[in-house]
Design a protein around this motif. Structure first.
Motif, PDB file in Angstrom:
ATOM      1  N   PHE A 130      12.304 -30.221 -14.872  1.00 10.72           N
ATOM      2  CA  PHE A 130      13.539 -30.834 -14.385  1.00 10.72           C
ATOM      3  C   PHE A 130      13.352 -31.319 -12.947  1.00 10.72           C
ATOM      4  O   PHE A 130      13.816 -32.404 -12.593  1.00 10.72           O
ATOM      5  CB  PHE A 130      14.700 -29.847 -14.480  1.00 10.72           C
ATOM      6  N   GLY A 131      12.653 -30.556 -12.129  1.00  8.00           N
ATOM      7  CA  GLY A 131      12.362 -30.974 -10.755  1.00  8.00           C
ATOM      8  C   GLY A 131      11.571 -32.267 -10.720  1.00  8.00           C
ATOM      9  O   GLY A 131      11.841 -33.159  -9.907  1.00  8.00           O
ATOM     10  N   ARG A 132      10.595 -32.394 -11.613  1.00  2.66           N
ATOM     11  CA  ARG A 132       9.819 -33.635 -11.719  1.00  2.66           C
ATOM     12  C   ARG A 132      10.711 -34.810 -12.109  1.00  2.66           C
ATOM     13  O   ARG A 132      10.613 -35.898 -11.545  1.00  2.66           O
ATOM     14  CB  ARG A 132       8.696 -33.478 -12.751  1.00  2.66           C
ATOM     15  N   MET A 133      11.602 -34.575 -13.060  1.00  2.00           N
ATOM     16  CA  MET A 133      12.517 -35.638 -13.482  1.00  2.00           C
ATOM     17  C   MET A 133      13.407 -36.078 -12.325  1.00  2.00           C
ATOM     18  O   MET A 133      13.644 -37.269 -12.140  1.00  2.00           O
ATOM     19  CB  MET A 133      13.390 -35.172 -14.644  1.00  2.00           C
ATOM     20  N   GLN A 134      13.897 -35.117 -11.549  1.00  2.00           N
ATOM     21  CA  GLN A 134      14.743 -35.449 -10.401  1.00  2.00           C
ATOM     22  C   GLN A 134      13.994 -36.342  -9.414  1.00  2.00           C
ATOM     23  O   GLN A 134      14.542 -37.333  -8.919  1.00  2.00           O
ATOM     24  CB  GLN A 134      15.186 -34.182  -9.674  1.00  2.00           C
TER      25      GLN A 134
ATOM     26  N   ALA B 170      19.969 -35.915 -17.468  1.00  2.00           N
ATOM     27  CA  ALA B 170      18.553 -35.542 -17.463  1.00  2.00           C
ATOM     28  C   ALA B 170      18.299 -34.264 -18.250  1.00  2.00           C
ATOM     29  O   ALA B 170      18.964 -33.253 -18.073  1.00  2.00           O
ATOM     30  CB  ALA B 170      18.054 -35.374 -16.023  1.00  2.00           C
ATOM     31  N   LEU B 171      17.327 -34.358 -19.122  1.00  2.00           N
ATOM     32  CA  LEU B 171      16.834 -33.213 -19.863  1.00  2.00           C
ATOM     33  C   LEU B 171      15.394 -33.532 -20.220  1.00  2.00           C
ATOM     34  O   LEU B 171      15.136 -34.522 -20.919  1.00  2.00           O
ATOM     35  CB  LEU B 171      17.659 -32.979 -21.134  1.00  2.00           C
ATOM     36  N   PRO B 172      14.451 -32.744 -19.728  1.00  2.00           N
ATOM     37  CA  PRO B 172      13.046 -33.024 -20.054  1.00  2.00           C
ATOM     38  C   PRO B 172      12.833 -33.138 -21.563  1.00  2.00           C
ATOM     39  O   PRO B 172      13.434 -32.403 -22.346  1.00  2.00           O
ATOM     40  CB  PRO B 172      12.315 -31.807 -19.471  1.00  2.00           C
TER      41      PRO B 172
ATOM     42  N   GLY C  21      26.631 -33.191 -26.379  1.00  2.00           N
ATOM     43  CA  GLY C  21      27.754 -32.761 -25.557  1.00  2.00           C
ATOM     44  C   GLY C  21      27.635 -33.273 -24.136  1.00  2.00           C
ATOM     45  O   GLY C  21      28.610 -33.766 -23.541  1.00  2.00           O
ATOM     46  N   LYS C  22      26.437 -33.168 -23.569  1.00  2.00           N
ATOM     47  CA  LYS C  22      26.222 -33.604 -22.191  1.00  2.00           C
ATOM     48  C   LYS C  22      26.380 -35.117 -22.070  1.00  2.00           C
ATOM     49  O   LYS C  22      27.000 -35.621 -21.135  1.00  2.00           O
ATOM     50  CB  LYS C  22      24.832 -33.162 -21.728  1.00  2.00           C
ATOM     51  N   THR C  23      25.856 -35.855 -23.031  1.00  2.00           N
ATOM     52  CA  THR C  23      25.981 -37.317 -23.012  1.00  2.00           C
ATOM     53  C   THR C  23      27.450 -37.727 -23.091  1.00  2.00           C
ATOM     54  O   THR C  23      27.894 -38.623 -22.364  1.00  2.00           O
ATOM     55  CB  THR C  23      25.176 -37.951 -24.169  1.00  2.00           C
ATOM     56  N   GLU C  24      28.210 -37.060 -23.934  1.00  2.00           N
ATOM     57  CA  GLU C  24      29.635 -37.372 -24.057  1.00  2.00           C
ATOM     58  C   GLU C  24      30.377 -37.034 -22.765  1.00  2.00           C
ATOM     59  O   GLU C  24      31.222 -37.803 -22.301  1.00  2.00           O
ATOM     60  CB  GLU C  24      30.244 -36.621 -25.251  1.00  2.00           C
ATOM     61  N   MET C  25      30.065 -35.886 -22.163  1.00  2.00           N
ATOM     62  CA  MET C  25      30.691 -35.508 -20.899  1.00  2.00           C
ATOM     63  C   MET C  25      30.406 -36.561 -19.832  1.00  2.00           C
ATOM     64  O   MET C  25      31.312 -36.986 -19.110  1.00  2.00           O
ATOM     65  CB  MET C  25      30.172 -34.148 -20.418  1.00  2.00           C
ATOM     66  N   VAL C  26      29.163 -37.001 -19.735  1.00  2.00           N
ATOM     67  CA  VAL C  26      28.784 -37.987 -18.716  1.00  2.00           C
ATOM     68  C   VAL C  26      29.467 -39.321 -18.997  1.00  2.00           C
ATOM     69  O   VAL C  26      29.964 -39.973 -18.075  1.00  2.00           O
ATOM     70  CB  VAL C  26      27.245 -38.143 -18.651  1.00  2.00           C
TER      71      VAL C  26
END
Length: 184
Positions: A58-62, A83-85, A169-174
């Protein structure tokens, strides 16, 4: 071998949730259970290693998101919130609430990793407002909404019980959040 065991443990968790055993893991790798235990002395230490791997990925993705010159603050904010690896896309994070019950220490360790990106989210919100790309909103309220939703996803069975993956769920929240804060 340590990385292979972590990869196999992620696959086992994806398949069986926390019900996977070290024997299942050894069988998947075609090695002895003793070999697994020479690297990880317990399932708990293996779960901590998975959380550590997630934090690194996740740090790399950030960093990749932050370094992308082709994305503006709103795009970076949306990418960061979603973001989700890749390796964790099918892991069944909607069932992570089981970890809270069965291994609270590993769960708290994982939550430290999950919470590491909040300051960057706040920074993108502020920059987006300063540039007029995001309407004026209370950053603490937005952050409480996002954090509360993510924690609800991970601490309850709401997603699992409704047949949704963590990613859905996360995609819908965003999507809901971004439509509410973007300046049209």
């Amino acid at each position: 071998m340590k990385e292979k065991i972590i990869d196999a443990a992620i696959a086992e968790f994806t398949h069986s949730g926390l019900k996977f055993t070290m024997s299942d893991l050894a069988k998947r790798l075609c090695i002895s259970k003793k070999t697994v235990y020479t690297i990880f002395d317990s399932k708990h230490s293996l779960l901590i290693a998975i959380a550590d791997r997630y934090a690194e990925d996740f740090g790399r993705m950030q960093k990749e998101i932050e370094a992308d010159p082709s994305s503006d603050e709103v795009q970076k904010l949306e990418r960061l919130l979603c973001a989700l690896p890749d390796q964790y896309c099918d892991i069944g994070l909607n069932r992570i609430y089981e970890l809270k019950e069965k291994d609270p220490k590993a769960y708290r360790h994982l939550m430290v990793s999950v919470n590491q990106g909040w300051k960057l989210v706040e920074r993108y919100l502020k920059a987006g407002m300063e540039k007029g790309m995001i309407r004026e909103v209370s950053i603490p309220v937005v952050m409480a909404m996002v954090k509360g939703t993510v924690h609800s996803f991970m601490q309850t069975g709401v997603l699992y019980e409704n047949g949704l993956s963590y990613e859905q769920g996360k995609t819908e929240m965003v999507r809901i959040l971004m439509k509410g804060i973007e300046r049209l």
